[in-house]
Design an enzyme around this catalytic site. Structure first.
Site, PDB file in Angstrom:
ATOM      1  CB  VAL A  77      61.804  66.508 -58.731  1.00  0.00           C
ATOM      2  CG1 VAL A  77      60.733  65.891 -59.021  1.00  0.00           C
ATOM      3  CG2 VAL A  77      63.152  65.494 -58.333  1.00  0.00           C
ATOM      4  N   GLY A  85      58.106  60.643 -55.208  1.00  0.00           N
ATOM      5  CA  GLY A  85      59.162  59.830 -54.767  1.00  0.00           C
ATOM      6  C   GLY A  85      60.469  59.905 -55.610  1.00  0.00           C
ATOM      7  N   GLY A  87      62.637  62.520 -56.207  1.00  0.00           N
ATOM      8  CA  GLY A  87      63.609  63.136 -55.380  1.00  0.00           C
ATOM      9  C   GLY A  87      64.442  61.903 -54.382  1.00  0.00           C
ATOM     10  CG  ASN A 114      65.462  74.526 -52.307  1.00  0.00           C
ATOM     11  OD1 ASN A 114      64.462  73.968 -52.133  1.00  0.00           O
ATOM     12  ND2 ASN A 114      66.275  74.008 -53.266  1.00  0.00           N
ATOM     13  CE1 TYR A 120      67.673  67.022 -50.675  1.00  0.00           C
ATOM     14  CE2 TYR A 120      68.237  69.344 -50.367  1.00  0.00           C
ATOM     15  CZ  TYR A 120      68.067  68.526 -51.123  1.00  0.00           C
ATOM     16  OH  TYR A 120      68.009  68.640 -52.624  1.00  0.00           O
TER      17      TYR A 120
END
Length: 156
Positions: A77, A85, A87, A114, A120
């Site tokens: 992104v 939003g 991603g 990252n 995640y």
């Protein structure tokens, strides 16, 4: 396709490896739109219909599960689209494909530095700490290919 190629090159810059990215518009077009394509993609756009991110993926197969899964090759992104939003929407679209098709899992790798790791984790993804990624490329790949197969026959 040109916008995704541009974002792939932006991703390579972000991952501090721009000299390793050689993707062209023609290559990506051919991969996505081949008669029996094995690469698939999604693009997130803003309200002005400008591309803000992408996800490129393909199928893998679990011999233990006996079913395909989805392997996310790249998710990116653009900085302007982060926090909007985009991603999450891309990942949700891929998760929906998995559920709809009965794929038991979606997998990807990322660089250990990252900052997306927090994102995640927030969606419930877990790190496979006991599995190490390996890659065979360049001269080592060619040396192994030249050795031939130790098996009497190999089906391709």
């Amino acid at each position: 396709v040109p916008a995704v190629v541009a974002m792939v090159h932006e991703l390579a810059d972000f991952e501090q490896a721009p000299d390793q990215c050689h993707l062209t518009t023609e290559q990506l077009h051919d991969a996505l739109f081949a008669e029996h394509a094995s690469l698939f993609g999604h693009v997130a756009v803003d309200v002005q219909d400008e591309p803000q991110g992408f996800a490129l993926w393909f199928l893998n197969f679990s011999t233990w599960e006996g079913r395909h899964g989805l392997y996310l090759e790249d998710l990116y992104v653009r900085p302007a689209g982060r926090g909007t939003g985009a991603g999450g929407a891309l990942l949700a679209a891929l998760a929906a494909i998995c559920v709809e098709r009965g794929y038991p899992r979606m997998e990807w790798v990322m660089l250990d530095w990252n900052p997306a790791a927090e994102f995640y984790a927030a969606i419930g993804a877990t790190v496979k700490a006991d599995w190490l990624p390996y890659r065979l490329t360049g001269p080592a790949l060619h040396r192994l290919a030249e050795r031939g197969s130790p098996a009497p026959s190999v089906n391709h």
